[in-house]
Design an enzyme around this catalytic site. Structure first.
Site, PDB file in Angstrom:
ATOM      1  N   ASP A   9       0.880  -1.156   0.000  1.00 27.24           N
ATOM      2  CA  ASP A   9       0.000   0.000   0.000  1.00 27.24           C
ATOM      3  C   ASP A   9       0.934   1.227   0.000  1.00 27.24           C
ATOM      4  OD1 ASP A   9      -2.436   1.546   0.624  1.00 27.24           O
ATOM      5  OD2 ASP A   9      -1.448   1.838   2.555  1.00 27.24           O
ATOM      6  N   ASP A  11       0.002   5.118   0.751  1.00 27.01           N
ATOM      7  CA  ASP A  11      -0.209   6.094   1.833  1.00 27.01           C
ATOM      8  C   ASP A  11      -0.261   5.377   3.176  1.00 27.01           C
ATOM      9  OD1 ASP A  11      -0.418   8.086  -0.023  1.00 27.01           O
ATOM     10  OD2 ASP A  11      -2.606   8.116  -0.060  1.00 27.01           O
TER      11      ASP A  11
HETATM   12  P1  B16 Z   1      -6.654  10.073  -3.981  1.00 29.70           P
HETATM   13  P2  B16 Z   1      -3.670   4.094  -0.079  1.00 29.70           P
HETATM   14  C1  B16 Z   1      -5.528   6.033  -0.197  1.00 29.70           C
HETATM   15  O1  B16 Z   1      -4.246   5.562  -0.480  1.00 29.70           O
HETATM   16  C2  B16 Z   1      -5.535   6.921   1.041  1.00 29.70           C
HETATM   17  O2  B16 Z   1      -5.197   6.173   2.201  1.00 29.70           O
HETATM   18  C3  B16 Z   1      -6.912   7.498   1.227  1.00 29.70           C
HETATM   19  O3  B16 Z   1      -6.925   8.362   2.358  1.00 29.70           O
HETATM   20  C4  B16 Z   1      -7.316   8.278  -0.029  1.00 29.70           C
HETATM   21  O4  B16 Z   1      -8.641   8.800   0.082  1.00 29.70           O
HETATM   22  C5  B16 Z   1      -7.233   7.345  -1.240  1.00 29.70           C
HETATM   23  O5  B16 Z   1      -5.922   6.812  -1.337  1.00 29.70           O
HETATM   24  C6  B16 Z   1      -7.556   8.054  -2.541  1.00 29.70           C
HETATM   25  O6  B16 Z   1      -6.581   9.010  -2.775  1.00 29.70           O
HETATM   26  O7  B16 Z   1      -7.632  11.142  -3.597  1.00 29.70           O
HETATM   27  O8  B16 Z   1      -5.225  10.559  -4.075  1.00 29.70           O
HETATM   28  O9  B16 Z   1      -7.074   9.328  -5.218  1.00 29.70           O
HETATM   29  O10 B16 Z   1      -3.611   4.071   1.409  1.00 29.70           O
HETATM   30  O11 B16 Z   1      -4.609   3.067  -0.686  1.00 29.70           O
HETATM   31  O12 B16 Z   1      -2.307   4.107  -0.722  1.00 29.70           O
HETATM   32 MG    MG Z   2      -2.833   3.173   3.276  1.00 28.91          MG
END
Ligand code: B16
Ligand code: MG
Length: 216
Positions: A9, A11
């Site tokens: 993953d 974030d």
């Molecule tokens: P975006 P991951 C996720 O990333 C985040 O944890 C989540 O907080 C966010 O809303 C989602 O990506 C979408 O992100 O707005 O940049 O498309 O943890 O799956 O790497």
């Molecule tokens: Mg994450």
């Protein structure tokens, strides 16, 4: 070796963008006079942009049209992307970087499985855009975590079966996605507490131990 590939993953695992997500959502929530704090922000980990917005709007009273929601999500993303420009290779910790290179040297295939549509932008900021063997992200999927689609796509790109890969996650939605997809999962932060987690990670570098055959 117990696995042939590892799917990370982004974030919350490779780097930390939560403070920027928080700032950007907070700006939108304040404009709409909807209460929003860091605890609520934690619930948005691994959840897609539109689903995150829906969760935030649930705490307000007004009903928004699909067009309004689209505009709000775009405004959040523009501000979020502006904040991401502050990121650099300094946002990649030495421990994460050294561990990733050590895993690569062992011959493992390494991939990204992230809900974010900003995955490539973030990887570019931290200097890892060309490091991974595959990138599966929010731009390529129809169903976000806890659906396993993003991880299944990553395994397919690596030409591996789910049973041959380990997923590393920080969010319970992501750990659930891994479980539903038939992957073992190493969980950090909230994902440690997910009921079907395979390994509870105390330190990122412990991954090196878990991928060895003799580890039980
Ligand atoms: P975006 P991951 C996720 O990333 C985040 O944890 C989540 O907080 C966010 O809303 C989602 O990506 C979408 O992100 O707005 O940049 O498309 O943890 O799956 O790497
Ligand atoms: Mg994450």
């Amino acid at each position: 070796m117990k696995y042939k590939g590892i799917i990370f993953d982004l974030d919350g695992v490779i780097c930390s963008t939560d403070k920027y997500h928080y700032k950007a959502w907070k700006k939108i929530a304040d404009q709409l006079e909807i209460p929003f704090d860091e605890e609520m922000n934690d619930k948005l980990r691994g959840v897609s942009r539109m689903e995150s917005l829906e969760l935030i709007l649930q705490n307000g009273e007004k009903v928004y049209s699909n067009g309004d929601k689209q505009t709000l999500a775009e405004a959040k993303n523009l501000y979020y992307q502006k904040l991401l420009k502050q990121m650099s290779s300094k946002d990649l910790s030495e421990v994460v970087q050294n561990t990733l290179y050590a895993l690569k040297r062992k011959g493992l295939l390494l991939g990204i499985g992230s809900s974010s549509k900003n995955t490539k932008l973030i990887l570019e900021r931290i200097g890892l855009l060309n490091f991974f063997d595959c990138i599966s992200d929010g731009t390529m999927i129809e169903r976000s975590k806890p659906d396993p689609e993003v991880f299944l796509k990553a395994a397919k790109l690596l030409k591996l079966l789910p049973a041959e890969c380990l997923v590393v996650e920080d969010a319970s939605a992501g750990a659930e996605a891994a479980y539903k997809g038939g992957f073992d999962c190493a969980g950090i932060k909230a994902a440690r507490e997910y009921s079907h987690i395979t390994y509870q990670l105390d330190h990122f570098e412990d991954l090196i131990t878990y991928i060895e055959d003799e580890y039980e």
